[in-house]
Write an enzyme that holds these catalytic residues in place. Structure first.
Site, PDB file in Angstrom:
ATOM      1  N   LEU A 160       1.059  -1.221   0.072  1.00 38.11           N
ATOM      2  CA  LEU A 160       0.044  -0.062   0.011  1.00 38.11           C
ATOM      3  C   LEU A 160       0.950   1.226  -0.116  1.00 38.11           C
ATOM      4  CD1 LEU A 160      -2.702  -0.917   2.828  1.00 38.11           C
ATOM      5  CD2 LEU A 160      -2.890  -1.158   0.348  1.00 38.11           C
ATOM      6  N   ASP A 161       0.382   2.317  -0.709  1.00 40.87           N
ATOM      7  CA  ASP A 161       1.360   3.417  -0.486  1.00 40.87           C
ATOM      8  C   ASP A 161       1.484   4.232   0.773  1.00 40.87           C
ATOM      9  OD1 ASP A 161       1.296   3.728  -3.438  1.00 40.87           O
ATOM     10  OD2 ASP A 161      -0.248   4.593  -3.623  1.00 40.87           O
ATOM     11  N   LYS A 162       2.324   4.936   1.039  1.00 43.83           N
ATOM     12  CA  LYS A 162       2.736   5.521   2.126  1.00 43.83           C
ATOM     13  C   LYS A 162       1.420   5.770   3.069  1.00 43.83           C
ATOM     14  CE  LYS A 162       5.660   8.807   4.773  1.00 43.83           C
ATOM     15  NZ  LYS A 162       6.823   9.727   4.806  1.00 43.83           N
ATOM     16  N   ARG A 262      -5.188   6.187  -7.571  1.00 42.03           N
ATOM     17  CA  ARG A 262      -4.791   7.387  -7.697  1.00 42.03           C
ATOM     18  C   ARG A 262      -4.779   7.941  -9.017  1.00 42.03           C
ATOM     19  NH1 ARG A 262       0.036   7.621  -4.131  1.00 42.03           N
ATOM     20  NH2 ARG A 262      -0.058   9.976  -4.316  1.00 42.03           N
TER      21      ARG A 262
END
Length: 333
Positions: A160-162, A262
């Site tokens: 998962l992105d930060k 995104r």
């Protein structure tokens, strides 16, 4: 007839080098089938805890012998052939240090752990960012993790992105890792997300299909590009709630490209609220630590028992507050 496994002493007259000596695991098995099969394919079928790429590396390194001779990946096996496989011990992580970390554990057993990841936490280390990652916390929580899947990403099945929150699964054994990665690739595992986006999409549901690759003008970003310059990506979305000038959407992924939701949201002109990379809007009704994107549900088959399991992570407080504020604005207007 099933293969016969044993760990015999290596005959001195067979090898003059150090094959199978020292630390590691030496396995001997007999090919039982009447029809030939490639060496690499059969070894993968017998050692399911190892990936095909890893088996091929063992073969290329000279760690596999067929009837006493070095094997090649495409060596055809015939009934009665003896195959010896020496698996060296896992390479140690050279600099990653275990760090005590509060982990929000949704489920854990001897094979996997499912977490609710908070915003601001990078999943795995990268050059120049070796501390304070989820992997550092996992190394403290799971001491056996260093031997799994590589130097920088032990046990990581997906990422998962930060600043993306929610469900993430980590394998605690090489066998579990390989089987879970296959589930991701074959879409057996399901991943669903909530996001608050700018604007209101047309309709109540839809599918975004667009190859994702590096942005042609900004190499730090990704974008929807031509098929030749990117990788196929497919995102399904449905409208959960209209929130004035914003919308709460639910997403289901067919693929898992970097920044997929995104990038696809920005491509449809409804970027995720708070996204520092793909949204130009900086005036928000609630101060956000990053994008309002949350992995709400993860479904998978247990890699050992095959039981279907579904996990859900509650919305983080800041995202719940954002939705509440937007609802209140709608009711007041």
């Amino acid at each position: 007839m099933s293969p016969t496994w044993r760990r015999p002493p290596l005959p001195e007259e067979t090898f003059t080098d150090d094959f199978g000596q020292g630390e590691g695991e030496l396995l001997t098995l007999t090919y039982p089938k009447p029809l030939p099969m490639r060496l690499d394919r059969w070894l993968v079928s017998q050692r399911k805890e190892q990936s095909r790429a890893r088996i091929q590396k063992f073969i290329d390194a000279g760690y596999v012998r067929v009837n006493g001779k070095a094997g090649k990946a495409k060596t055809p096996l015939r009934q009665g052939d003896e195959v010896q496989l020496w698996m060296p011990p896992p390479e140690p992580l050279p600099y990653l240090q275990p760090e005590p970390m509060d982990l929000d554990v949704l489920f854990e057993d001897g094979h996997l752990i499912v977490l609710n990841k908070p915003a601001g936490l990078t999943v795995h280390p990268a050059p120049g960012n070796k501390d304070g990652t989820l992997v550092n916390g996992l190394l403290h929580h799971c001491p056996d993790l260093p031997g799994i899947s590589g130097k920088l990403r032990p046990g990581i099945v997906h990422r998962l992105d930060k600043d993306t929150t929610g469900c993430i699964v980590i394998a605690k054994s090489q066998e579990a890792l390989v089987k879970l990665q296959v589930q991701i690739q074959k879409r057996i595992a399901s991943r669903e997300y909530f996001a608050v986006v700018h604007g209101v999409p047309n309709g109540d549901s839809g599918t975004i299909v667009g190859a994702i690759g590096r942005h042609p003008a900004d190499r730090k970003k990704y974008a929807v590009v031509s098929g030749a310059n990117g990788r196929y990506a497919c995102t399904h979305w449905s409208l959960v709630e209209r929130l004035g000038d914003y919308s709460l959407l639910r997403f289901k992924l067919d693929t898992g490209r970097t920044h997929q939701i995104r990038v696809h949201c920005a491509h449809m002109n409804h970027p995720v609220v708070g996204d520092p990379t793909y949204s130009r809007c900086r005036k928000l009704p609630v101060e956000m630590p990053g994008q309002a994107l949350h992995a709400v549900q993860l479904g998978l088959d247990h890699p050992i028992t095959r039981e279907r399991m579904v996990f859900e992570a509650p919305l983080p407080a800041v995202m719940d507050k954002l939705i509440s504020v937007l609802r209140r604005r709608v009711h007041q207007s």
